[in-house]
Design a protein around this motif. Structure first.
Motif, mmCIF file in Angstrom:
data_model
loop_
_atom_site.group_PDB
_atom_site.id
_atom_site.type_symbol
_atom_site.label_atom_id
_atom_site.label_comp_id
_atom_site.label_asym_id
_atom_site.label_seq_id
_atom_site.Cartn_x
_atom_site.Cartn_y
_atom_site.Cartn_z
ATOM 1 N N ALA A 1 26.430 37.959 53.031
ATOM 2 C CA ALA A 1 27.661 37.257 52.689
ATOM 3 C C ALA A 1 28.755 38.214 52.266
ATOM 4 N N SER A 2 29.996 37.712 52.331
ATOM 5 C CA SER A 2 31.147 38.403 51.780
ATOM 6 C C SER A 2 31.403 37.800 50.406
ATOM 7 N N VAL A 3 31.264 38.623 49.368
ATOM 8 C CA VAL A 3 31.303 38.112 47.993
ATOM 9 C C VAL A 3 32.556 38.612 47.280
ATOM 10 N N MET A 4 33.269 37.688 46.671
ATOM 11 C CA MET A 4 34.448 38.027 45.877
ATOM 12 C C MET A 4 34.091 37.965 44.399
ATOM 13 N N ILE A 5 34.550 38.942 43.622
ATOM 14 C CA ILE A 5 34.241 39.020 42.194
ATOM 15 C C ILE A 5 35.516 38.790 41.389
ATOM 16 N N GLY B 1 22.513 43.730 50.525
ATOM 17 C CA GLY B 1 22.980 43.787 51.903
ATOM 18 C C GLY B 1 24.260 43.021 52.142
ATOM 19 N N ASN B 2 24.891 42.543 51.072
ATOM 20 C CA ASN B 2 26.151 41.823 51.196
ATOM 21 C C ASN B 2 27.332 42.787 51.064
ATOM 22 N N THR B 3 28.518 42.301 51.377
ATOM 23 C CA THR B 3 29.733 43.087 51.204
ATOM 24 C C THR B 3 30.580 42.472 50.096
ATOM 25 N N VAL B 4 31.388 43.287 49.451
ATOM 26 C CA VAL B 4 32.297 42.808 48.407
ATOM 27 C C VAL B 4 33.692 42.671 49.010
ATOM 28 N N ALA B 5 34.205 41.449 49.021
ATOM 29 C CA ALA B 5 35.523 41.183 49.604
ATOM 30 C C ALA B 5 36.643 41.735 48.731
ATOM 31 N N GLY B 6 36.359 41.936 47.462
ATOM 32 C CA GLY B 6 37.355 42.453 46.547
ATOM 33 C C GLY B 6 37.086 41.989 45.135
ATOM 34 N N VAL B 7 37.805 42.602 44.176
ATOM 35 C CA VAL B 7 37.671 42.250 42.765
ATOM 36 C C VAL B 7 39.041 41.831 42.245
ATOM 37 N N ALA B 8 39.097 40.664 41.601
ATOM 38 C CA ALA B 8 40.337 40.162 41.017
ATOM 39 C C ALA B 8 40.205 40.127 39.505
ATOM 40 N N ARG B 9 41.308 40.461 38.796
ATOM 41 C CA ARG B 9 41.263 40.535 37.338
ATOM 42 C C ARG B 9 42.010 39.391 36.662
ATOM 43 N N THR B 10 42.803 38.632 37.439
ATOM 44 C CA THR B 10 43.577 37.523 36.879
ATOM 45 C C THR B 10 43.487 36.306 37.799
ATOM 46 N N GLU C 1 45.694 36.843 40.971
ATOM 47 C CA GLU C 1 45.059 37.798 41.881
ATOM 48 C C GLU C 1 43.897 37.141 42.622
ATOM 49 N N ALA C 2 43.129 36.341 41.908
ATOM 50 C CA ALA C 2 41.954 35.701 42.497
ATOM 51 C C ALA C 2 42.350 34.720 43.596
ATOM 52 N N ILE C 3 43.328 33.894 43.328
ATOM 53 C CA ILE C 3 43.760 32.904 44.326
ATOM 54 C C ILE C 3 44.315 33.599 45.557
ATOM 55 N N SER C 4 45.108 34.668 45.350
ATOM 56 C CA SER C 4 45.685 35.414 46.464
ATOM 57 C C SER C 4 44.604 36.111 47.281
ATOM 58 N N LEU C 5 43.652 36.753 46.606
ATOM 59 C CA LEU C 5 42.579 37.466 47.298
ATOM 60 C C LEU C 5 41.695 36.503 48.085
ATOM 61 N N ALA C 6 41.391 35.367 47.488
ATOM 62 C CA ALA C 6 40.544 34.382 48.172
ATOM 63 C C ALA C 6 41.224 33.858 49.425
ATOM 64 N N ARG C 7 42.518 33.615 49.339
ATOM 65 C CA ARG C 7 43.267 33.120 50.499
ATOM 66 C C ARG C 7 43.255 34.134 51.638
ATOM 67 N N GLU C 8 43.280 35.424 51.282
ATOM 68 C CA GLU C 8 43.310 36.482 52.294
ATOM 69 C C GLU C 8 41.921 36.808 52.828
ATOM 70 N N ALA C 9 40.925 36.885 51.931
ATOM 71 C CA ALA C 9 39.598 37.365 52.328
ATOM 72 C C ALA C 9 38.655 36.259 52.787
ATOM 73 N N ASN D 1 41.822 24.955 48.471
ATOM 74 C CA ASN D 1 42.142 25.439 49.815
ATOM 75 C C ASN D 1 40.942 25.461 50.755
ATOM 76 N N PHE D 2 39.753 25.778 50.239
ATOM 77 C CA PHE D 2 38.570 25.776 51.092
ATOM 78 C C PHE D 2 37.313 25.708 50.244
ATOM 79 N N SER D 3 36.206 25.344 50.895
ATOM 80 C CA SER D 3 34.940 25.175 50.187
ATOM 81 C C SER D 3 34.167 26.484 50.150
ATOM 82 N N VAL D 4 33.743 26.883 48.971
ATOM 83 C CA VAL D 4 32.973 28.112 48.812
ATOM 84 C C VAL D 4 32.111 27.966 47.556
ATOM 85 N N PRO D 5 30.851 28.385 47.593
ATOM 86 C CA PRO D 5 30.024 28.297 46.382
ATOM 87 C C PRO D 5 30.504 29.270 45.317
#
Length: 261
Positions: A134-138, A157-166, A169-177, A204-208
């Motif tokens: 999976a592509s995992v966002m933190i 074996g997963n990838t990190v889509a990115g790390v958000a601190r606020t 940032e989290a909403i923007s990163l999730a929309r992009e990644a 915006n979209f479904s994600v666990p």
């Protein structure tokens, strides 16, 4: 629970948030999990002797839960991962890796042997490691914790889509990644809330989502919709690993498009 002594009611109340967490995760549904816990409590009210006074309260409650809850083995016939991972495997993984029971205690809860518990866990881990990527966002403002989570995620074996601190940032990163899983803290760098960030993302979209927090009581109140997946800080890597597997399995199983992939 009016028929029970106050001390017993208090002991049960202390354990209920964790039992609900487990029930939701093992059933893959907040509604199904909460219903199963309610049925367990009704059974205890009707027959208080279901709880053995000589048994640790936490162990006793989980044991009664499994006496009352009768899972549907397999699934509806889809080709998702859960079809290939028996309910018994999910139970064993969650009880040992998330709820912290020993193999001996898990065997007692599930009415099986320790050797069977160990074998079930080993087989489940092999299957999951081979299939789940999976592509995992933190969402985490503490750099050391974020690095620790990244190491766990990539070690599976997963990838990190990115790390958000606020929140923003989290909403923007999730929309992009468009991550396939989110690990989220509650209290973020600028005073914003990880809860609000997740709420904005899910519009915006479904994600666990797995919440990882030092303040679980803020989420396990019973007064509003609560997360299916919740890990308490400080956490053990095995707990994060097991919960990531479970979240991805359930999400994969309940999304028709993913099942066909």
């Amino acid at each position: 629970m009016p028929d029970q002594p106050v001390s017993l009611r208090a002991c049960i109340a202390n354990e209920l948030p964790y039992l609900r967490r487990y029930a939701r995760a093992v059933t893959g549904s907040q509604d199904l999990g909460d219903t199963a816990v309610r049925e367990m409590l009704e059974a205890i009210i009707a027959a208080p002797d279901l709880l053995d006074e000589k048994t640790m309260m936490r162990l006793g409650l989980f044991r009664v839960f499994h006496q009352i809850w009768k899972p549907t083995q397999g699934n509806s016939g889809s080709g998702g991962f859960i079809a290939n991972l028996p309910v018994s495997a999910r139970e064993a993984l969650l009880l040992t890796m998330v709820e912290g029971f020993s193999c001996a205690q898990t065997a007692e809860i599930l009415k099986t042997t320790q050797d069977q518990v160990r074998a079930t866990i080993a087989l489940a881990r092999q299957q999951l490691e081979a299939q789940l990527h999976a592509s995992v966002m933190i969402i985490e403002d503490e750099a050391i914790i974020a690095m620790h989570l990244r190491k766990i995620v990539e070690g599976l074996g997963n990838t990190v889509a990115g790390v958000a601190r606020t929140r923003d940032e989290a909403i923007s990163l999730a929309r992009e990644a468009l991550p396939s899983l989110i690990l989220a803290d509650i209290s973020l760098a600028d005073g914003s809330s990880g809860i609000d960030a997740v709420k904005g993302i899910l519009e915006n979209f479904s994600v666990p989502v797995i919440f990882i927090t030092a303040f679980p009581q803020r989420l396990l109140t019973g007064e509003r919709p609560e997360p299916t997946y919740l890990i308490t800080k400080p956490f053990e890597p095995e707990v994060v690993t097991a919960t990531i597997w479970q979240a991805l399995l359930v999400h994969h199983e309940t999304q028709p498009g993913l099942q066909a992939a």
